[in-house]
Design an enzyme around this catalytic site. Structure first.
Site, PDB file in Angstrom:
ATOM      1  N   HIS A   9       0.831  -1.205   0.000  1.00 13.36           N
ATOM      2  CA  HIS A   9       0.000   0.000   0.000  1.00 13.36           C
ATOM      3  C   HIS A   9       0.865   1.253   0.000  1.00 13.36           C
ATOM      4  CE1 HIS A   9       0.704  -0.328   4.389  1.00 13.36           C
ATOM      5  NE2 HIS A   9       0.550   0.976   4.395  1.00 13.36           N
ATOM      6  N   HIS A  69       4.788   7.066   3.162  1.00 10.63           N
ATOM      7  CA  HIS A  69       5.629   5.877   3.081  1.00 10.63           C
ATOM      8  C   HIS A  69       5.096   4.914   2.034  1.00 10.63           C
ATOM      9  CE1 HIS A  69       2.558   4.370   5.940  1.00 10.63           C
ATOM     10  NE2 HIS A  69       2.852   3.172   5.444  1.00 10.63           N
ATOM     11  N   GLU A 117       7.971   0.390   4.437  1.00  8.28           N
ATOM     12  CA  GLU A 117       7.310  -0.485   5.406  1.00  8.28           C
ATOM     13  C   GLU A 117       7.238  -1.891   4.840  1.00  8.28           C
ATOM     14  OE1 GLU A 117       2.967  -1.080   7.622  1.00  8.28           O
ATOM     15  OE2 GLU A 117       3.239   0.584   6.238  1.00  8.28           O
TER      16      GLU A 117
END
Length: 131
Positions: A9, A69, A117
């Site tokens: 994502h 991010h 991430e």
């Protein structure tokens, strides 16, 4: 070697959640999966995007708005091994490892300060938190 399976994502900091939702939902056709007070999760094919409203001066140039991010998916069975790789290489970890929803997550910086991430769940699993 980390066993990342693909893109997970993208989180985007926005100035006005309603305005951004209008764009992403009405213009781009993304499906709204969750709408909170200051955040929203949208789905577009197999990709999902999180919009997070940030209050602040619209003239700021410190990166407050825009991409927060980039997250990549990996299976949970390989997650702790990836955490160890990051730690062994003295990577700057900014959050985690932490369980978020039904999955695990760790946020860290690349050499230029870009936040990345590793995440072990998908949007469907993440939405179970709000059901």
């Amino acid at each position: 070697m980390m066993q990342v399976k693909g893109f997970n994502h993208l989180t985007i900091n926005v100035k006005d959640l309603k305005r951004s939702l209008d764009f992403y939902h009405q213009v781009l056709g993304m499906e709204i999966r969750h709408r909170g007070r200051t955040d929203a999760y949208l789905e577009w094919g197999t990709a999902w995007i999180c919009l997070v409203e940030k209050r602040g001066d619209t003239n700021q140039t410190n990166g407050m708005f825009g991409v927060d991010h980039i997250a990549f998916y990996m299976e949970e069975e390989h997650f702790m091994e990836a955490v160890k790789v990051l730690q062994d290489h003295h990577v700057d970890i900014v959050r985690g490892p932490v369980q978020r929803g039904v999955g695990w997550s760790i946020n860290f910086l690349d050499p230029d300060g870009v936040q990345l991430e590793l995440h072990t769940s998908n949007l469907e699993e993440r939405m179970k938190v709000w059901e």
